[in-house]
Design a protein around this motif. Structure first.
Motif, PDB file in Angstrom:
ATOM      1  N   CYS A 220       0.862  -1.183   0.000  1.00 15.08           N
ATOM      2  CA  CYS A 220       0.000   0.000   0.000  1.00 15.08           C
ATOM      3  C   CYS A 220       0.900   1.235   0.000  1.00 15.08           C
ATOM      4  O   CYS A 220       1.943   1.233   0.661  1.00 15.08           O
ATOM      5  CB  CYS A 220      -0.888  -0.027   1.246  1.00 15.08           C
ATOM      6  SG  CYS A 220      -2.084   1.312   1.355  1.00 15.08           S
ATOM      7  N   ARG A 226      -3.560   2.693   4.204  1.00 16.32           N
ATOM      8  CA  ARG A 226      -3.722   1.392   4.860  1.00 16.32           C
ATOM      9  C   ARG A 226      -4.664   1.502   6.052  1.00 16.32           C
ATOM     10  O   ARG A 226      -5.540   0.662   6.252  1.00 16.32           O
ATOM     11  CB  ARG A 226      -2.355   0.860   5.312  1.00 16.32           C
ATOM     12  CG  ARG A 226      -2.411  -0.355   6.245  1.00 16.32           C
ATOM     13  CD  ARG A 226      -3.196  -1.511   5.659  1.00 16.32           C
ATOM     14  NE  ARG A 226      -2.569  -2.043   4.468  1.00 16.32           N
ATOM     15  CZ  ARG A 226      -3.188  -2.832   3.596  1.00 16.32           C
ATOM     16  NH1 ARG A 226      -4.463  -3.158   3.787  1.00 16.32           N
ATOM     17  NH2 ARG A 226      -2.556  -3.287   2.541  1.00 16.32           N
ATOM     18  N   ASP A 229      -8.267   1.950   4.908  1.00 16.46           N
ATOM     19  CA  ASP A 229      -8.748   0.699   4.321  1.00 16.46           C
ATOM     20  C   ASP A 229      -9.087  -0.317   5.418  1.00 16.46           C
ATOM     21  O   ASP A 229     -10.141  -0.979   5.373  1.00 16.46           O
ATOM     22  CB  ASP A 229      -7.691   0.132   3.380  1.00 16.46           C
ATOM     23  CG  ASP A 229      -8.201  -1.057   2.574  1.00 16.46           C
ATOM     24  OD1 ASP A 229      -9.133  -0.868   1.767  1.00 16.46           O
ATOM     25  OD2 ASP A 229      -7.673  -2.172   2.761  1.00 16.46           O
ATOM     26  N   ASP A 230      -8.216  -0.429   6.422  1.00 15.96           N
ATOM     27  CA  ASP A 230      -8.472  -1.351   7.525  1.00 15.96           C
ATOM     28  C   ASP A 230      -9.695  -0.914   8.326  1.00 15.96           C
ATOM     29  O   ASP A 230     -10.520  -1.746   8.741  1.00 15.96           O
ATOM     30  CB  ASP A 230      -7.257  -1.420   8.451  1.00 15.96           C
ATOM     31  CG  ASP A 230      -6.106  -2.224   7.854  1.00 15.96           C
ATOM     32  OD1 ASP A 230      -6.318  -2.895   6.824  1.00 15.96           O
ATOM     33  OD2 ASP A 230      -4.998  -2.178   8.423  1.00 15.96           O
ATOM     34  N   CYS A 232     -12.316   0.738   7.313  1.00 17.71           N
ATOM     35  CA  CYS A 232     -13.536   0.451   6.554  1.00 17.71           C
ATOM     36  C   CYS A 232     -13.885  -1.044   6.604  1.00 17.71           C
ATOM     37  O   CYS A 232     -15.068  -1.409   6.637  1.00 17.71           O
ATOM     38  CB  CYS A 232     -13.371   0.903   5.107  1.00 17.71           C
ATOM     39  SG  CYS A 232     -13.298   2.708   4.906  1.00 17.71           S
ATOM     40  N   LYS A 233     -12.876  -1.892   6.633  1.00 20.83           N
ATOM     41  CA  LYS A 233     -13.122  -3.332   6.675  1.00 20.83           C
ATOM     42  C   LYS A 233     -13.517  -3.801   8.080  1.00 20.83           C
ATOM     43  O   LYS A 233     -14.324  -4.717   8.236  1.00 20.83           O
ATOM     44  CB  LYS A 233     -11.883  -4.085   6.199  1.00 20.83           C
ATOM     45  CG  LYS A 233     -11.625  -3.926   4.702  1.00 20.83           C
ATOM     46  CD  LYS A 233     -10.331  -4.594   4.273  1.00 20.83           C
ATOM     47  CE  LYS A 233     -10.107  -4.440   2.774  1.00 20.83           C
ATOM     48  NZ  LYS A 233      -8.798  -4.981   2.334  1.00 20.83           N
ATOM     49  N   LYS A 244     -17.096   5.933   2.795  1.00 18.51           N
ATOM     50  CA  LYS A 244     -15.925   5.136   2.446  1.00 18.51           C
ATOM     51  C   LYS A 244     -15.176   5.771   1.284  1.00 18.51           C
ATOM     52  O   LYS A 244     -13.944   5.903   1.326  1.00 18.51           O
ATOM     53  CB  LYS A 244     -16.365   3.718   2.087  1.00 18.51           C
ATOM     54  CG  LYS A 244     -15.232   2.784   1.695  1.00 18.51           C
ATOM     55  CD  LYS A 244     -15.771   1.385   1.402  1.00 18.51           C
ATOM     56  CE  LYS A 244     -14.666   0.432   1.008  1.00 18.51           C
ATOM     57  NZ  LYS A 244     -15.200  -0.937   0.733  1.00 18.51           N
ATOM     58  N   LYS A 248     -11.362   7.398   1.624  1.00 22.72           N
ATOM     59  CA  LYS A 248     -10.275   6.840   0.817  1.00 22.72           C
ATOM     60  C   LYS A 248      -9.681   7.911  -0.102  1.00 22.72           C
ATOM     61  O   LYS A 248      -8.466   7.958  -0.308  1.00 22.72           O
ATOM     62  CB  LYS A 248     -10.777   5.646   0.006  1.00 22.72           C
ATOM     63  CG  LYS A 248     -11.056   4.418   0.858  1.00 22.72           C
ATOM     64  CD  LYS A 248     -11.129   3.156   0.019  1.00 22.72           C
ATOM     65  CE  LYS A 248     -11.091   1.919   0.889  1.00 22.72           C
ATOM     66  NZ  LYS A 248     -10.889   0.675   0.142  1.00 22.72           N
ATOM     67  N   TRP A 282      -6.997   1.295  -4.549  1.00 20.27           N
ATOM     68  CA  TRP A 282      -7.350   1.793  -3.212  1.00 20.27           C
ATOM     69  C   TRP A 282      -8.490   2.767  -3.203  1.00 20.27           C
ATOM     70  O   TRP A 282      -8.994   3.113  -2.117  1.00 20.27           O
ATOM     71  CB  TRP A 282      -6.104   2.449  -2.587  1.00 20.27           C
ATOM     72  CG  TRP A 282      -4.940   1.524  -2.587  1.00 20.27           C
ATOM     73  CD1 TRP A 282      -3.855   1.547  -3.408  1.00 20.27           C
ATOM     74  CD2 TRP A 282      -4.753   0.393  -1.715  1.00 20.27           C
ATOM     75  NE1 TRP A 282      -3.006   0.505  -3.121  1.00 20.27           N
ATOM     76  CE2 TRP A 282      -3.533  -0.224  -2.077  1.00 20.27           C
ATOM     77  CE3 TRP A 282      -5.489  -0.158  -0.683  1.00 20.27           C
ATOM     78  CZ2 TRP A 282      -3.044  -1.351  -1.442  1.00 20.27           C
ATOM     79  CZ3 TRP A 282      -5.005  -1.282  -0.031  1.00 20.27           C
ATOM     80  CH2 TRP A 282      -3.804  -1.856  -0.419  1.00 20.27           C
TER      81      TRP A 282
END
Length: 283
Positions: A220, A226, A229-230, A232-233, A244, A248, A282
């Motif tokens: 990334c 990163r 992204d983490d 959001c997951k 989201k 991003k 991404w």
């Protein structure tokens, strides 16, 4: 018992915005108030420092003021992500005279800053060793109570003396104060300050993920990307499609801005070449 979670978040870094959301969720879960410093309470004179030195680092000293109102304070850097299943650190570590931190000296060689501060301030009376390695706590997360005397000895004046000459000056100073004044201390489980040097496998199962340094970049382009992204997951129920996309994009734009500063290439040019290639993974 009154509890607080304290952090410093100045600016519009998208990582900070997500961090504060996870901190608030955790604060509600453990019955604590969230205290955010969005401006500095202390001034330190940094001139021609030998190592990277931020004027924001002494802000953690504000914990002393919070301990006048709260019985226990958990400090978290704003590049930490508290996961949804995070354990209650207040219940796990209960001794009120002890400061709880993660001992990174058991994993990284910190002999240089330790020797530097001993030279500047005089050798600490004793410096504890564990498994033959000098103890050296990471200052990005700590749990402290009113009864602990750490901040009676940790002062802005002390940091000022070494800020231009000692590596990781705030962190090294706190370690020196702990060792020189025999402050009761204990290493927390790695899950409460999970950093990349511990390996990338299973890091999302930790309670507190710390994106210090490179921050789990794993192919990334930046730690901010990163982190978002983490986030959001890990918190899909908290993130709409619109939120989201916006988060991003903010993280991506910050990456391009920082890359432009380092390379002297205009942001527009970088966007033109990077967005269709790296960015598509991404955004």
């Amino acid at each position: 018992m009154k509890k607080a979670i304290f952090t410093l978040a100045i600016g519009n870094n998208p990582m900070y915005k997500a961090a504060l959301e996870t901190f608030q969720i955790y604060a509600d879960k453990v019955g604590a108030d969230l205290i955010v410093s969005d401006e500095l309470h202390y001034h330190i004179d940094i001139q021609n420092p030998q190592y990277s030195a931020s004027p924001a680092w002494p802000e953690k000293l504000y914990t002393a003021e919070l301990l006048k109102k709260y019985d226990r304070v958990l400090y978290l850097d704003a590049d930490i992500l508290v996961t949804p299943s995070a354990k209650n650190i207040f219940e796990k570590y209960t001794d009120l005279e002890t400061v709880y931190m993660f001992d990174e000296g058991q994993h990284l060689n910190r002999d240089l800053p330790i020797s530097q501060i001993n030279e500047e301030l005089g050798a600490a009376d004793s410096w504890q060793k564990i498994n033959g390695k000098q103890s050296y706590y990471n200052f990005g997360m700590f749990l402290i109570s009113k009864e602990c005397k750490l901040f009676q000895f940790a002062t802005l004046e002390g940091m000022q003396k070494i800020c231009n000459s000692v590596k990781f000056y705030d962190q090294t100073f706190i370690n020196y104060v702990i060792q020189n004044n025999c402050i009761p201390n204990q290493c927390v489980d790695a899950e409460f300050n999970r950093m990349e040097f511990l390996g990338q496998d299973g890091y999302k199962q930790a309670s507190f993920i710390h994106y210090a340094g490179r921050g789990y970049r794993i192919k990334c382009p930046s730690r901010e990307i990163r982190y978002v992204d983490d986030y959001c997951k890990l918190y899909p129920e908290k993130v709409t499609a619109e939120k989201k996309a916006a988060m991003k994009l903010d993280a991506w734009n910050l990456f391009i801005k920082n890359l432009s500063k380092k390379s002297s290439i205009p942001q527009g040019v970088l966007q033109f070449f990077c967005k269709p290639t790296i960015g598509r993974q991404w955004l």
